[in-house]
Design a protein around this motif. Structure first.
Motif, PDB file in Angstrom:
ATOM      1  N   HIS A  13       5.646  -5.859  28.402  1.00 30.03           N
ATOM      2  CA  HIS A  13       7.015  -6.078  28.887  1.00 30.03           C
ATOM      3  C   HIS A  13       7.958  -6.371  27.718  1.00 30.03           C
ATOM      4  O   HIS A  13       9.051  -5.811  27.642  1.00 30.03           O
ATOM      5  CB  HIS A  13       7.024  -7.230  29.896  1.00 30.03           C
ATOM      6  CG  HIS A  13       8.370  -7.533  30.436  1.00 30.03           C
ATOM      7  ND1 HIS A  13       8.992  -6.717  31.352  1.00 30.03           N
ATOM      8  CD2 HIS A  13       9.227  -8.545  30.178  1.00 30.03           C
ATOM      9  CE1 HIS A  13      10.180  -7.229  31.639  1.00 30.03           C
ATOM     10  NE2 HIS A  13      10.339  -8.331  30.931  1.00 30.03           N
ATOM     11  N   LYS A  14       7.497  -7.198  26.803  1.00 30.16           N
ATOM     12  CA  LYS A  14       8.331  -7.552  25.646  1.00 30.16           C
ATOM     13  C   LYS A  14       8.566  -6.373  24.710  1.00 30.16           C
ATOM     14  O   LYS A  14       9.610  -6.267  24.086  1.00 30.16           O
ATOM     15  CB  LYS A  14       7.688  -8.695  24.851  1.00 30.16           C
ATOM     16  CG  LYS A  14       7.701 -10.012  25.560  1.00 30.16           C
ATOM     17  CD  LYS A  14       7.010 -11.075  24.730  1.00 30.16           C
ATOM     18  CE  LYS A  14       6.942 -12.386  25.476  1.00 30.16           C
ATOM     19  NZ  LYS A  14       6.214 -13.405  24.710  1.00 30.16           N
ATOM     20  N   GLY A  15       7.594  -5.477  24.588  1.00 28.62           N
ATOM     21  CA  GLY A  15       7.693  -4.382  23.635  1.00 28.62           C
ATOM     22  C   GLY A  15       8.179  -3.060  24.192  1.00 28.62           C
ATOM     23  O   GLY A  15       8.254  -2.071  23.458  1.00 28.62           O
ATOM     24  N   ALA A  16       8.529  -3.030  25.468  1.00 27.60           N
ATOM     25  CA  ALA A  16       8.894  -1.761  26.113  1.00 27.60           C
ATOM     26  C   ALA A  16      10.056  -1.049  25.421  1.00 27.60           C
ATOM     27  O   ALA A  16      10.044   0.176  25.289  1.00 27.60           O
ATOM     28  CB  ALA A  16       9.226  -1.993  27.586  1.00 27.60           C
ATOM     29  N   LEU A  27      -0.281  -1.573  28.647  1.00 25.16           N
ATOM     30  CA  LEU A  27      -0.320  -1.463  30.114  1.00 25.16           C
ATOM     31  C   LEU A  27      -1.621  -0.838  30.572  1.00 25.16           C
ATOM     32  O   LEU A  27      -2.270  -1.321  31.502  1.00 25.16           O
ATOM     33  CB  LEU A  27       0.820  -0.564  30.615  1.00 25.16           C
ATOM     34  CG  LEU A  27       2.194  -1.097  30.783  1.00 25.16           C
ATOM     35  CD1 LEU A  27       3.081  -0.034  31.409  1.00 25.16           C
ATOM     36  CD2 LEU A  27       2.198  -2.344  31.620  1.00 25.16           C
ATOM     37  N   TYR A  28      -1.956   0.254  29.927  1.00 29.99           N
ATOM     38  CA  TYR A  28      -3.182   0.947  30.288  1.00 29.99           C
ATOM     39  C   TYR A  28      -4.390   0.041  30.031  1.00 29.99           C
ATOM     40  O   TYR A  28      -5.289  -0.065  30.868  1.00 29.99           O
ATOM     41  CB  TYR A  28      -3.328   2.259  29.509  1.00 29.99           C
ATOM     42  CG  TYR A  28      -4.706   2.831  29.676  1.00 29.99           C
ATOM     43  CD1 TYR A  28      -5.072   3.433  30.877  1.00 29.99           C
ATOM     44  CD2 TYR A  28      -5.651   2.706  28.678  1.00 29.99           C
ATOM     45  CE1 TYR A  28      -6.357   3.907  31.057  1.00 29.99           C
ATOM     46  CE2 TYR A  28      -6.938   3.180  28.850  1.00 29.99           C
ATOM     47  CZ  TYR A  28      -7.287   3.780  30.041  1.00 29.99           C
ATOM     48  OH  TYR A  28      -8.562   4.239  30.220  1.00 29.99           O
ATOM     49  N   ASP A  29      -4.402  -0.614  28.890  1.00 28.22           N
ATOM     50  CA  ASP A  29      -5.526  -1.481  28.551  1.00 28.22           C
ATOM     51  C   ASP A  29      -5.639  -2.640  29.540  1.00 28.22           C
ATOM     52  O   ASP A  29      -6.743  -3.050  29.901  1.00 28.22           O
ATOM     53  CB  ASP A  29      -5.386  -2.001  27.120  1.00 28.22           C
ATOM     54  CG  ASP A  29      -6.687  -1.979  26.372  1.00 28.22           C
ATOM     55  OD1 ASP A  29      -7.547  -1.129  26.677  1.00 28.22           O
ATOM     56  OD2 ASP A  29      -6.849  -2.829  25.479  1.00 28.22           O
ATOM     57  N   THR A  95       8.502   6.752  26.846  1.00 27.01           N
ATOM     58  CA  THR A  95       9.780   6.050  26.794  1.00 27.01           C
ATOM     59  C   THR A  95       9.660   4.681  27.453  1.00 27.01           C
ATOM     60  O   THR A  95       8.676   4.395  28.146  1.00 27.01           O
ATOM     61  CB  THR A  95      10.874   6.850  27.524  1.00 27.01           C
ATOM     62  OG1 THR A  95      10.559   6.874  28.924  1.00 27.01           O
ATOM     63  CG2 THR A  95      10.976   8.278  26.986  1.00 27.01           C
ATOM     64  N   SER A  96      10.679   3.874  27.263  1.00 30.33           N
ATOM     65  CA  SER A  96      10.689   2.566  27.919  1.00 30.33           C
ATOM     66  C   SER A  96      10.711   2.725  29.438  1.00 30.33           C
ATOM     67  O   SER A  96      10.176   1.875  30.157  1.00 30.33           O
ATOM     68  CB  SER A  96      11.870   1.722  27.433  1.00 30.33           C
ATOM     69  OG  SER A  96      13.088   2.373  27.692  1.00 30.33           O
ATOM     70  N   ASP A  97      11.310   3.812  29.929  1.00 33.87           N
ATOM     71  CA  ASP A  97      11.292   4.076  31.373  1.00 33.87           C
ATOM     72  C   ASP A  97       9.866   4.309  31.873  1.00 33.87           C
ATOM     73  O   ASP A  97       9.511   3.871  32.971  1.00 33.87           O
ATOM     74  CB  ASP A  97      12.161   5.284  31.727  1.00 33.87           C
ATOM     75  CG  ASP A  97      13.641   4.993  31.613  1.00 33.87           C
ATOM     76  OD1 ASP A  97      14.025   3.808  31.637  1.00 33.87           O
ATOM     77  OD2 ASP A  97      14.419   5.959  31.500  1.00 33.87           O
ATOM     78  N   ASP A  98       9.047   4.996  31.072  1.00 29.54           N
ATOM     79  CA  ASP A  98       7.645   5.208  31.440  1.00 29.54           C
ATOM     80  C   ASP A  98       6.926   3.862  31.572  1.00 29.54           C
ATOM     81  O   ASP A  98       6.148   3.649  32.506  1.00 29.54           O
ATOM     82  CB  ASP A  98       6.920   6.065  30.403  1.00 29.54           C
ATOM     83  CG  ASP A  98       7.457   7.478  30.305  1.00 29.54           C
ATOM     84  OD1 ASP A  98       7.852   8.044  31.344  1.00 29.54           O
ATOM     85  OD2 ASP A  98       7.486   8.012  29.177  1.00 29.54           O
ATOM     86  N   VAL A  99       7.197   2.976  30.629  1.00 30.06           N
ATOM     87  CA  VAL A  99       6.579   1.649  30.659  1.00 30.06           C
ATOM     88  C   VAL A  99       7.025   0.903  31.904  1.00 30.06           C
ATOM     89  O   VAL A  99       6.198   0.328  32.641  1.00 30.06           O
ATOM     90  CB  VAL A  99       6.924   0.845  29.387  1.00 30.06           C
ATOM     91  CG1 VAL A  99       6.366  -0.579  29.472  1.00 30.06           C
ATOM     92  CG2 VAL A  99       6.406   1.547  28.145  1.00 30.06           C
ATOM     93  N   THR A 100       8.310   0.913  32.172  1.00 28.00           N
ATOM     94  CA  THR A 100       8.847   0.213  33.338  1.00 28.00           C
ATOM     95  C   THR A 100       8.251   0.754  34.633  1.00 28.00           C
ATOM     96  O   THR A 100       7.869  -0.018  35.511  1.00 28.00           O
ATOM     97  CB  THR A 100      10.389   0.339  33.370  1.00 28.00           C
ATOM     98  OG1 THR A 100      10.915  -0.229  32.167  1.00 28.00           O
ATOM     99  CG2 THR A 100      10.978  -0.370  34.573  1.00 28.00           C
TER     100      THR A 100
END
Length: 123
Positions: A13-16, A27-29, A95-100
């Protein structure tokens, strides 16, 4: 492993915004460790031969039905992470959107694993 997964989610979350690829890998891990904790609780462990896919196969065999539908996004996340790790020229950047978008799925895996482990508890 659940505690590690939760820490990974926080770091992701912090690094997105600053490192979306690294955040996605976390996230995957987190998802993988959460699912692997179910196996570990039973004295099982995925080998290097089957890799991360073996974790999905083993957990799916135990939880599908009723939870197979929930586990499908793990395989998608695994492929997305692999594409980033072993990218080709035509591989789109994470992208950060992918993370979100996948943060919620990863959280669901951690919650699911904690719930399953609680139900498996001998107490």
């Amino acid at each position: 492993m659940i505690a590690q997964a939760e820490r990974h989610l926080g770091l992701a979350h912090k690094g997105a915004e600053t490192d979306p690829t690294g955040a996605y890998q976390l996230l995957y891990d987190a998802s993988r460790k959460a699912l692997a904790s179910i196996l570990e609780n039973q004295g099982l462990r995925a080998t290097s031969r089957g890799g991360h896919l073996a974790v999905l196969d083993a957990v799916t065999a135990q939880l599908d039905p009723p939870l197979g539908q929930s586990l499908r996004s793990f395989d998608r996340m695994r492929r997305r992470r692999n594409n980033a790790e072993y990218s080709r020229l035509d591989t789109p950047e994470i992208t950060s959107d992918d993370v979100t978008q996948d943060m919620e799925k990863a959280k669901e895996f951690v919650v699911l694993a904690a719930k399953v482990l609680d139900q498996m508890s001998p107490y």
